[in-house]
Motif scaffolding. Structure first.
Motif, PDB file in Angstrom:
ATOM      1  N   VAL A 218       0.857  -1.189   0.000  1.00  0.00           N
ATOM      2  CA  VAL A 218       0.000   0.000   0.000  1.00  0.00           C
ATOM      3  C   VAL A 218       0.891   1.236   0.000  1.00  0.00           C
ATOM      4  CG1 VAL A 218      -2.091  -1.021   0.989  1.00  0.00           C
ATOM      5  CG2 VAL A 218      -0.369  -0.125   2.525  1.00  0.00           C
TER       6      VAL A 218
ATOM      7  N   GLY B  33      -0.098   4.591  -1.286  1.00  0.00           N
ATOM      8  CA  GLY B  33      -0.828   5.756  -1.788  1.00  0.00           C
ATOM      9  C   GLY B  33      -0.600   6.987  -0.928  1.00  0.00           C
ATOM     10  N   GLY B  34       0.096   6.792   0.211  1.00  0.00           N
ATOM     11  CA  GLY B  34       0.259   7.899   1.152  1.00  0.00           C
ATOM     12  C   GLY B  34       1.406   8.813   0.754  1.00  0.00           C
TER      13      GLY B  34
ATOM     14  N   LYS C 109       7.570   7.961  -1.059  1.00  0.00           N
ATOM     15  CA  LYS C 109       8.360   7.353   0.008  1.00  0.00           C
ATOM     16  C   LYS C 109       9.076   6.086  -0.482  1.00  0.00           C
ATOM     17  CE  LYS C 109       4.865   7.660   3.021  1.00  0.00           C
ATOM     18  NZ  LYS C 109       4.180   7.238   4.243  1.00  0.00           N
TER      19      LYS C 109
ATOM     20  N   MET D 183      -0.593  -0.512  -4.559  1.00  0.00           N
ATOM     21  CA  MET D 183      -1.712   0.447  -4.575  1.00  0.00           C
ATOM     22  C   MET D 183      -1.121   1.856  -4.516  1.00  0.00           C
ATOM     23  SD  MET D 183      -5.104   0.957  -2.218  1.00  0.00           S
ATOM     24  CE  MET D 183      -4.354   1.678  -0.780  1.00  0.00           C
TER      25      MET D 183
ATOM     26  N   GLY E  48      -7.937   6.737   2.486  1.00  0.00           N
ATOM     27  CA  GLY E  48      -7.221   5.850   3.414  1.00  0.00           C
ATOM     28  C   GLY E  48      -6.851   4.517   2.796  1.00  0.00           C
ATOM     29  N   HIS E  49      -5.939   3.789   3.496  1.00  0.00           N
ATOM     30  CA  HIS E  49      -5.442   2.539   2.909  1.00  0.00           C
ATOM     31  C   HIS E  49      -6.475   1.421   2.877  1.00  0.00           C
ATOM     32  CE1 HIS E  49      -4.569   1.945   7.154  1.00  0.00           C
ATOM     33  NE2 HIS E  49      -3.589   2.813   7.128  1.00  0.00           N
TER      34      HIS E  49
ATOM     35  N   ALA F   8       0.903   3.888  17.113  1.00  0.00           N
ATOM     36  CA  ALA F   8       0.670   2.622  16.403  1.00  0.00           C
ATOM     37  C   ALA F   8      -0.588   2.034  17.019  1.00  0.00           C
ATOM     38  CB  ALA F   8       1.852   1.675  16.604  1.00  0.00           C
TER      39      ALA F   8
ATOM     40  N   ASN G 282      -7.889  -4.207  15.307  1.00  0.00           N
ATOM     41  CA  ASN G 282      -7.021  -3.086  15.649  1.00  0.00           C
ATOM     42  C   ASN G 282      -7.860  -1.956  16.263  1.00  0.00           C
ATOM     43  OD1 ASN G 282      -4.460  -1.362  15.133  1.00  0.00           O
ATOM     44  ND2 ASN G 282      -6.049  -0.194  14.104  1.00  0.00           N
TER      45      ASN G 282
ATOM     46  N   GLU H 209      -7.327   1.931  16.890  1.00  0.00           N
ATOM     47  CA  GLU H 209      -6.351   2.945  16.495  1.00  0.00           C
ATOM     48  C   GLU H 209      -5.870   3.727  17.721  1.00  0.00           C
ATOM     49  OE1 GLU H 209      -4.877   2.407  14.101  1.00  0.00           O
ATOM     50  OE2 GLU H 209      -4.221   4.136  12.966  1.00  0.00           O
ATOM     51  N   TYR H 210      -4.634   4.233  17.609  1.00  0.00           N
ATOM     52  CA  TYR H 210      -3.979   4.809  18.800  1.00  0.00           C
ATOM     53  C   TYR H 210      -4.760   5.950  19.432  1.00  0.00           C
ATOM     54  CZ  TYR H 210      -1.869   7.196  14.690  1.00  0.00           C
ATOM     55  OH  TYR H 210      -1.665   7.822  13.494  1.00  0.00           O
TER      56      TYR H 210
ATOM     57  N   ASN I 291       0.358  -2.781  16.493  1.00  0.00           N
ATOM     58  CA  ASN I 291       0.090  -3.193  15.119  1.00  0.00           C
ATOM     59  C   ASN I 291       1.123  -2.579  14.167  1.00  0.00           C
ATOM     60  OD1 ASN I 291      -1.083  -3.924  12.726  1.00  0.00           O
ATOM     61  ND2 ASN I 291      -2.682  -2.351  12.808  1.00  0.00           N
TER      62      ASN I 291
ATOM     63  N   MET J 250      -9.499   2.164   6.933  1.00  0.00           N
ATOM     64  CA  MET J 250      -8.182   1.571   7.184  1.00  0.00           C
ATOM     65  C   MET J 250      -8.205   0.076   6.846  1.00  0.00           C
ATOM     66  SD  MET J 250      -7.151   3.413  10.753  1.00  0.00           S
ATOM     67  CE  MET J 250      -8.399   2.562  11.703  1.00  0.00           C
TER      68      MET J 250
ATOM     69  N   PHE K  36      10.257  -3.895  13.108  1.00  0.00           N
ATOM     70  CA  PHE K  36       9.543  -2.619  12.987  1.00  0.00           C
ATOM     71  C   PHE K  36      10.434  -1.424  13.229  1.00  0.00           C
ATOM     72  CE2 PHE K  36       6.389   0.536  14.730  1.00  0.00           C
ATOM     73  CZ  PHE K  36       5.613   0.630  13.586  1.00  0.00           C
TER      74      PHE K  36
ATOM     75  N   LYS L  51       8.823   7.553   9.228  1.00  0.00           N
ATOM     76  CA  LYS L  51       7.528   8.247   9.112  1.00  0.00           C
ATOM     77  C   LYS L  51       7.633   9.715   9.463  1.00  0.00           C
ATOM     78  CE  LYS L  51       4.310   4.497   9.872  1.00  0.00           C
ATOM     79  NZ  LYS L  51       2.893   4.335   9.645  1.00  0.00           N
TER      80      LYS L  51
HETATM   81  N1  UGB Z   1      -1.588   4.646   2.547  1.00  0.00           N
HETATM   82  C1  UGB Z   1      -2.224   4.441   1.354  1.00  0.00           C
HETATM   83  O1  UGB Z   1      -1.825   3.582   0.557  1.00  0.00           O
HETATM   84  N2  UGB Z   1      -3.307   5.210   1.071  1.00  0.00           N
HETATM   85  C2  UGB Z   1      -3.790   6.146   1.914  1.00  0.00           C
HETATM   86  O2  UGB Z   1      -4.797   6.785   1.583  1.00  0.00           O
HETATM   87  C3  UGB Z   1      -3.125   6.335   3.129  1.00  0.00           C
HETATM   88  C4  UGB Z   1      -2.026   5.572   3.425  1.00  0.00           C
HETATM   89  P1  UGB Z   1       0.683   5.867   7.237  1.00  0.00           P
HETATM   90  P2  UGB Z   1      -0.869   5.673   9.634  1.00  0.00           P
HETATM   91  O3  UGB Z   1       2.694   1.594  11.085  1.00  0.00           O
HETATM   92  O4  UGB Z   1       2.744   2.452  13.044  1.00  0.00           O
HETATM   93  C5  UGB Z   1      -0.909   3.091  10.232  1.00  0.00           C
HETATM   94  O5  UGB Z   1       0.127   7.206   6.993  1.00  0.00           O
HETATM   95  O6  UGB Z   1      -2.174   5.824   8.936  1.00  0.00           O
HETATM   96  C6  UGB Z   1      -0.446   3.788   2.863  1.00  0.00           C
HETATM   97  C7  UGB Z   1      -1.930   2.267  11.030  1.00  0.00           C
HETATM   98  O7  UGB Z   1      -3.225   2.772  10.753  1.00  0.00           O
HETATM   99  O8  UGB Z   1       2.161   5.686   7.224  1.00  0.00           O
HETATM  100  O9  UGB Z   1      -0.322   6.780  10.429  1.00  0.00           O
HETATM  101  C8  UGB Z   1       0.834   4.538   3.090  1.00  0.00           C
HETATM  102  O10 UGB Z   1       1.487   4.808   1.873  1.00  0.00           O
HETATM  103  C9  UGB Z   1      -1.653   2.295  12.498  1.00  0.00           C
HETATM  104  O11 UGB Z   1      -2.514   1.368  13.146  1.00  0.00           O
HETATM  105  O12 UGB Z   1       0.231   5.210   8.604  1.00  0.00           O
HETATM  106  O13 UGB Z   1      -0.975   4.437  10.630  1.00  0.00           O
HETATM  107  C10 UGB Z   1       1.583   3.595   4.013  1.00  0.00           C
HETATM  108  O14 UGB Z   1       2.233   2.584   3.275  1.00  0.00           O
HETATM  109  C11 UGB Z   1      -0.206   1.992  12.836  1.00  0.00           C
HETATM  110  O15 UGB Z   1      -0.006   0.618  12.870  1.00  0.00           O
HETATM  111  C12 UGB Z   1       0.461   2.934   4.814  1.00  0.00           C
HETATM  112  O16 UGB Z   1      -0.712   3.124   4.075  1.00  0.00           O
HETATM  113  C13 UGB Z   1       0.770   2.708  11.895  1.00  0.00           C
HETATM  114  O17 UGB Z   1       0.372   2.589  10.517  1.00  0.00           O
HETATM  115  C14 UGB Z   1       0.302   3.509   6.217  1.00  0.00           C
HETATM  116  O18 UGB Z   1       0.072   4.903   6.154  1.00  0.00           O
HETATM  117  C15 UGB Z   1       2.167   2.183  12.027  1.00  0.00           C
END
Ligand code: UGB
Length: 624
Positions: A123, A125-126, A137, A181, A241-242, A307, A326, A328-329, A359, A407, A436, A440
């Motif tokens: 994934v 798309g972010g 990224k 994606m 969102g993903h 997370a 899950n 969310e935080y 997670n 999500m 992990f 970010k």
């Molecule tokens: N992504 C997409 O592909 N499309 C979108 O529209 C948005 C994102 P973030 P986030 O790893 O610690 C997640 O933004 O949302 C992709 C979990 O929800 O990096 O802050 C994007 O490209 C959370 O539970 O993460 O938080 C990337 O590859 C926690 O586990 C992925 O989605 C956290 O990750 C995640 O997007 C974490």
């Protein structure tokens, strides 16, 4: 004036809008002849929004109205639930009995048995807004020893897994597909990165790109579509969102295709966590052994960390509604405050971690259950939520437009809907060092976090450092004499604590399992702290090696190399902090340092045959 699809979309909106919440979109249009092309543009956009969302705009707006009302009322979605720590597996690479619930080697073997029937979904798309990076990224360098990007790291891993699966099954035709994606923001640059690098050697027909659409932004609690501030004829859109990934895989027919090909598991990866590849094979093994329909790769979670937490939500009155999912935080703390001792998202004093597994949001989903779930009435559209930022406590006006979000980790709700109590949702916990360390956060945000006491700043530099430490630990566990960086040994570079070395990168061709490493490292191996080591190749064996400096060995796919007696001493490589007076390109600035490669001993061998690198450093042809 309008095309049939534009007209149709507009009529659907007007017909749906019985409460007049969308009047500002279609009402008071100037007479024909004025703004005709603008009207056409708006109608076409409405048609796009209509077509890209299952059930069209009316479905989207209806869901939004309900969620916005619940949000305004301050309704707690977890009101009827109590969160308890769920059951899952815990695996330790070093097999410490205290933390492992299953032998790592057993999980790994079970995973290797099915790795040829896995498929990968990335994934991506972010946007890297939090990282302070305007490119994609996936193009960022995971480390400065090899300069390999995140995308290349994942692709090389998939290729190595395919190689391993072919070796084990004898099926030379076996191929492992990858779906990426993208979103409108990341799509062109992702395609370009792949094309510029010839898909990093992957068969082009094995890579599929699916693109997520943005959804309409909403201006108020009645779900009125938000029009662009500067252009009244454009609906503002935002990322959904993903969670889009599930519906897209279903819509593109990929799940049916994979099932027809006999694939069994889908592995979902995120864009900037290079360490996760360590845990794919053992987690696959756990999925198979425990019959998990969904398996979340988890790590011990720091209390308050950004997370999500995997929890078992026990429904207070109806056990059929209980599920593992899950939380969310931002929702965990308020939920935990309503139960037990009411302390919220705090650490267990005994372990220093949150009692709930963290997670890492890399998921392994079993394909038969997934296919069945996606073919259900929701077609993989996971439950959405809204998160409007209200202007004041009356919770009526927004600071800026909001939208529905989703999500990917919320899919258990769909599993439960389609499979009821049969849905088997679990997790596998790994050590943080092993699994992990995502990139970010921007450097300054990471520095602030470190000052505030964080040990996981989540910067480009901490991600790179953790990659080296992970390889130190892996090699040490195999008997290599190598200094392993502990918390007290970290040195601050660019404001972030990082390893002083050695800097070690093991390419995926060198091995995707502990078993492969054991086969390759057969004898004495020693590295000093100031050293750098890059090793890659399917047939590279170490009988005796000492490194005090920088060594790179890469071997081709039919090149069998044994290192026997090599002693490397050279000036090696060194990090250079950035000069605050100078300007640097964005990708350098976010890391906070560069690497100077003073001197390197390098072997790039791809001639087919058997060779030995001997004590004098020469490459000798060897008997087969
Ligand atoms: N992504 C997409 O592909 N499309 C979108 O529209 C948005 C994102 P973030 P986030 O790893 O610690 C997640 O933004 O949302 C992709 C979990 O929800 O990096 O802050 C994007 O490209 C959370 O539970 O993460 O938080 C990337 O590859 C926690 O586990 C992925 O989605 C956290 O990750 C995640 O997007 C974490």
């Amino acid at each position: 004036l309008l095309s049939p699809r534009g007209r149709n979309a507009l009529e659907r909106l007007v017909e749906y809008d019985t409460d007049g919440a969308q009047q500002h979109v279609y009402g008071h249009w100037p007479p024909p002849g004025l703004h005709d092309s603008d009207k056409q543009r708006l109608a076409e956009q409405l048609a796009d929004l209509e077509e890209s969302y299952p059930g069209g705009l009316p479905a989207y707006l209806s869901k939004a109205k309900v969620l916005l009302r619940e949000s305004a009322e301050g309704l707690n979605p977890f009101d009827e639930y109590e969160a308890v720590v769920p059951q899952g597996e815990s695996l330790s690479y070093d097999n410490e009995p205290a933390t492992s619930t299953m032998a790592f080697a057993d999980a790994e073997q079970a995973g290797l048995d099915v790795c040829g029937t896995a498929v990968f979904v990335l994934v991506a798309g972010g946007l890297g807004e939090r990282l302070g990076y305007s490119g994609i990224k996936l193009s960022l360098e995971t480390n400065l020893c090899t300069n390999k990007s995140y995308l290349e790291t994942y692709v090389r891993y998939i290729q190595a897994m395919q190689y391993t699966a072919r070796q084990r099954t004898g099926n030379e035709q076996l191929r492992i597909p990858l779906v990426i994606m993208t979103s409108g923001d990341t799509d062109p640059l992702t395609r370009q990165l792949l094309e510029d690098n010839k898909y990093f050697g992957m068969d082009i027909d094995m890579v599929t790109i699916v693109t997520q659409d943005k959804v309409a932004a909403l201006k108020d609690g009645a779900a009125g579509l938000a029009l662009d501030d500067k252009d009244r004829w454009t609906v503002e859109t935002k990322p959904h969102g993903h969670g889009d990934v599930h519906h897209l895989l279903y819509r593109e027919g990929l799940v049916d295709q994979w099932q027809d090909q006999g694939k069994t598991h889908v592995v979902f990866l995120q864009d900037t966590n290079a360490l996760v590849i360590n845990s794919v094979v053992p987690a696959l093994g756990v999925s198979v052994t425990r019959g998990f329909h969904m398996n979340s790769i988890c790590i011990p979670r720091l209390a308050g960390e950004a997370a999500g937490a995997i929890a078992r939500l026990e429904h207070k009155t109806d056990p059929n509604k209980s599920l593992v999912i899950n939380v969310e935080y931002n929702q965990l703390d308020p939920l935990l405050r309503t139960q037990g001792d009411g302390k919220g998202d705090v650490a267990d004093p005994e372990t220093g971690y949150s009692p709930f597994p963290g997670n890492a949001n890399n998921l392994i989903i079993e394909l038969t259950a997934y296919g069945k779930t996606l073919r259900g009435e929701d077609q993989g559209v996971v439950l959405e939520f809204v998160n409007p930022k209200y202007k004041d406590a009356s919770r009526t006006e927004f600071k800026k437009p909001t939208r529905l979000e989703c999500m990917m980790q919320d899919i258990p709700k769909l599993f439960q809907k389609e499979m009821g109590a049969e849905a088997n949702i679990g997790f596998t916990l790994f050590d943080r060092w092993f699994t992990f360390s995502p990139a970010k956060n921007a450097l300054d945000a990471g520095q602030d976090a470190v000052e505030a006491g964080s040990t996981a700043p989540g910067t480009m530099s901490s991600a790179e450092s953790d990659k080296y430490i992970q390889n130190q630990r892996k090699l040490a566990s195999l008997g290599v004499k190598v200094p392993v960086t502990m918390a007290d040994d970290l040195v601050v570079v660019g404001g972030i604590p990082v390893t002083p070395g050695p800097r070690i990168v093991l390419g995926s061709a060198f091995g995707i399992s502990q078993e492969a490493y054991r086969e390759k490292i057969q004898g004495e191996m020693e590295l000093t702290q100031r050293s750098a080591l890059v090793m890659d190749g399917h047939h590279l064996t170490i009988k005796s090696l000492k490194v005090d400096g920088a060594l790179v060995i890469r071997t081709g796919k039919d090149t069998f190399v044994t290192v026997d007696g090599l002693v490397v001493t050279n000036k090696g490589w060194e990090l250079q902090e950035l000069d605050p007076e100078q300007n640097y390109p964005e990708h350098v600035a976010i890391r906070g340092y560069t690497m100077t490669k003073h001197e390197t001993t390098e072997y790039l061998l791809d001639e087919p045959g058997h060779f030995v690198i001997d004590a004098s450093g020469n490459v000798q042809k060897a008997a087969e």
